[in-house]
Design an enzyme around this catalytic site. Structure first.
Site, mmCIF file in Angstrom:
data_model
loop_
_atom_site.group_PDB
_atom_site.id
_atom_site.type_symbol
_atom_site.label_atom_id
_atom_site.label_comp_id
_atom_site.label_asym_id
_atom_site.label_seq_id
_atom_site.Cartn_x
_atom_site.Cartn_y
_atom_site.Cartn_z
ATOM 1 N N LYS A 9 0.839 -1.204 0.000
ATOM 2 C CA LYS A 9 0.000 0.000 0.000
ATOM 3 C C LYS A 9 0.885 1.269 0.000
ATOM 4 C CE LYS A 9 -3.807 -2.248 2.460
ATOM 5 N NZ LYS A 9 -4.816 -2.083 3.516
ATOM 6 N N TYR A 49 -12.369 -2.524 -3.270
ATOM 7 C CA TYR A 49 -12.881 -2.568 -1.904
ATOM 8 C C TYR A 49 -14.411 -2.574 -1.842
ATOM 9 C CZ TYR A 49 -8.251 -1.930 0.241
ATOM 10 O OH TYR A 49 -6.959 -2.105 0.684
ATOM 11 N N ASN A 112 -1.835 -0.239 7.055
ATOM 12 C CA ASN A 112 -1.336 -1.559 7.478
ATOM 13 C C ASN A 112 -0.448 -2.217 6.422
ATOM 14 O OD1 ASN A 112 -3.358 -2.230 5.717
ATOM 15 N ND2 ASN A 112 -4.352 -3.724 7.045
ATOM 16 N N HIS A 115 -1.870 -5.439 1.359
ATOM 17 C CA HIS A 115 -3.169 -6.114 1.171
ATOM 18 C C HIS A 115 -2.909 -7.469 0.545
ATOM 19 C CE1 HIS A 115 -7.294 -6.944 -0.104
ATOM 20 N NE2 HIS A 115 -6.736 -7.385 -1.222
ATOM 21 N N GLU A 126 -9.410 -10.069 -7.817
ATOM 22 C CA GLU A 126 -8.448 -8.970 -7.637
ATOM 23 C C GLU A 126 -7.334 -9.020 -8.689
ATOM 24 O OE1 GLU A 126 -7.451 -9.383 -3.482
ATOM 25 O OE2 GLU A 126 -9.413 -8.623 -2.849
HETATM 26 P P1 CMP Z 1 -7.103 -4.744 3.631
HETATM 27 O O1 CMP Z 1 -6.577 -6.113 3.802
HETATM 28 O O2 CMP Z 1 -6.543 -3.927 2.523
HETATM 29 O O3 CMP Z 1 -8.690 -4.836 3.426
HETATM 30 C C1 CMP Z 1 -9.580 -3.863 3.892
HETATM 31 C C2 CMP Z 1 -8.900 -2.781 4.640
HETATM 32 O O4 CMP Z 1 -9.737 -1.967 5.407
HETATM 33 C C3 CMP Z 1 -7.951 -3.385 5.644
HETATM 34 O O5 CMP Z 1 -6.872 -3.963 4.978
HETATM 35 C C4 CMP Z 1 -7.646 -2.197 6.530
HETATM 36 O O6 CMP Z 1 -6.524 -1.455 6.064
HETATM 37 C C5 CMP Z 1 -8.895 -1.343 6.360
HETATM 38 N N1 CMP Z 1 -9.643 -1.223 7.619
HETATM 39 C C6 CMP Z 1 -10.210 -2.209 8.318
HETATM 40 N N2 CMP Z 1 -10.806 -1.699 9.423
HETATM 41 C C7 CMP Z 1 -10.591 -0.353 9.393
HETATM 42 C C8 CMP Z 1 -10.942 0.733 10.243
HETATM 43 N N3 CMP Z 1 -11.652 0.517 11.362
HETATM 44 N N4 CMP Z 1 -10.548 1.974 9.899
HETATM 45 C C9 CMP Z 1 -9.834 2.174 8.769
HETATM 46 N N5 CMP Z 1 -9.468 1.183 7.909
HETATM 47 C C10 CMP Z 1 -9.847 -0.057 8.237
#
Ligand code: CMP
Length: 143
Positions: A9, A49, A112, A115, A126
């Site tokens: 990311k 998403y 984080n 993905h 995807e």
């Molecule tokens: P990802 O695996 O990319 O898939 C969905 C994403 O939503 C997840 O990683 C997180 O980065 C994001 N996400 C999940 N919960 C929250 C939250 N409470 N606030 C912001 N982002 C979130």
């Protein structure tokens, strides 16, 4: 051969973590079948998403993933979908074990680092969203 979609990311790209992340999957024994540094449009982000559309953080998610370049990848190998998820660690870095990508590099659930597809169905979906067939390579079956 099982394939998965992984994406460093914008936070991971900006912090110079592409090399470390690619290295982990290479050393594990997976094969890189496709990769590109790219910008994600709002349309692509909303499709990618889509399952989170009703969540309160959806807007934040789209804004973040479109905020800078991402490094999109397709990896292949035995059980790559679940093994890669294990190597990434829990979605929220505060719950991710040390030794995992999010456990080692992340602090917050929004930023984080990486993905990864969570099922065979989402992997196919995807990969199809981010890559054209001709952008993926085939390896010799002898290796
Ligand atoms: P990802 O695996 O990319 O898939 C969905 C994403 O939503 C997840 O990683 C997180 O980065 C994001 N996400 C999940 N919960 C929250 C939250 N409470 N606030 C912001 N982002 C979130």
């Amino acid at each position: 051969m099982e394939k998965t979609f992984l994406m460093v990311k914008p936070d991971g790209v900006q912090r110079g973590l592409i090399g470390d992340i690619v290295s982990r999957f290479e050393k594990k024994g997976f094969q890189l079948a496709g990769a590109k540094l790219m910008s994600v449009s709002s349309e692509l982000a909303e499709q990618h998403y889509g399952e989170h559309k009703e969540r309160p953080f959806f807007g934040e998610l789209v804004d973040f993933i479109t905020s800078g370049p991402v490094f999109a990848m397709v990896w292949q190998g035995e059980n790559v979908i679940s093994t890669a998820r294990g190597m990434m660690g829990a979605t929220n870095p505060k719950d991710a074990a040390t030794g995992t990508i999010r456990g080692d590099f992340g602090l917050t659930v929004g930023k984080n680092i990486i993905h990864g597809s969570d099922s065979p169905e989402s992997a196919v979906r995807e990969i199809g969203l981010f890559f054209k067939e001709e952008e993926l390579v085939e390896y010799s079956k002898l290796m």
